[in-house]
Design a protein around this motif. Structure first.
Motif, PDB file in Angstrom:
ATOM      1  N   PHE A  35       0.826  -1.210   0.000  1.00  0.00           N
ATOM      2  CA  PHE A  35       0.000   0.000   0.000  1.00  0.00           C
ATOM      3  C   PHE A  35       0.860   1.260   0.000  1.00  0.00           C
ATOM      4  N   THR A  39       1.068   3.942  -3.043  1.00  0.00           N
ATOM      5  CA  THR A  39       0.692   5.334  -2.815  1.00  0.00           C
ATOM      6  C   THR A  39       1.770   6.280  -3.321  1.00  0.00           C
ATOM      7  N   SER A  45      -5.442   4.231  -7.030  1.00  0.00           N
ATOM      8  CA  SER A  45      -5.783   5.103  -5.908  1.00  0.00           C
ATOM      9  C   SER A  45      -5.784   4.285  -4.627  1.00  0.00           C
ATOM     10  N   PRO A  46      -4.609   3.914  -4.120  1.00  0.00           N
ATOM     11  CA  PRO A  46      -4.575   3.047  -2.940  1.00  0.00           C
ATOM     12  C   PRO A  46      -5.185   3.679  -1.700  1.00  0.00           C
ATOM     13  N   VAL A  47      -5.078   4.983  -1.561  1.00  0.00           N
ATOM     14  CA  VAL A  47      -5.691   5.629  -0.400  1.00  0.00           C
ATOM     15  C   VAL A  47      -7.206   5.518  -0.490  1.00  0.00           C
ATOM     16  N   TYR A  50      -8.165   1.946   0.232  1.00  0.00           N
ATOM     17  CA  TYR A  50      -8.054   1.681   1.660  1.00  0.00           C
ATOM     18  C   TYR A  50      -9.281   2.206   2.414  1.00  0.00           C
TER      19      TYR A  50
END
Length: 58
Positions: A35, A39, A45-47, A50
Motif C-alpha cells: 500500500f 501510494t 488510488s490506494p488511499v 483503503y
C-alpha cells in the motif's frame, strides 16, 4: 477459507491491511509495504481503496 474482515487487534490505522493479511495468509507488513509503495508511485488510488475497504468491511 476465512472471511475478509477488519482486524481490530493487529491494526495500525483502521485494520484493513491486517485484515487483508489474515485473509490472504501473508504477513501484514508486506501488505502495508505494498500500500505504501503504491501510494508513493501513484499506481491507482490506494488511499481511496483503503478508505473504501475500511467502510465496507465489518
Amino acid at each position: 477459507m476465512t472471511r475478509l474482515t477488519l482486524d481490530k487487534t493487529n491494526k495500525k490505522i483502521l485494520g484493513v491491511c491486517a485484515g487483508l493479511a489474515n485473509w490472504s495468509g501473508m504477513d501484514a507488513m508486506i501488505i502495508r509495504l505494498i500500500f505504501a509503495v503504491a501510494t508513493v508511485v501513484g499506481f491507482g488510488s490506494p488511499v481511496l481503496i483503503y478508505i473504501l475497504l475500511a467502510m465496507i468491511l465489518d
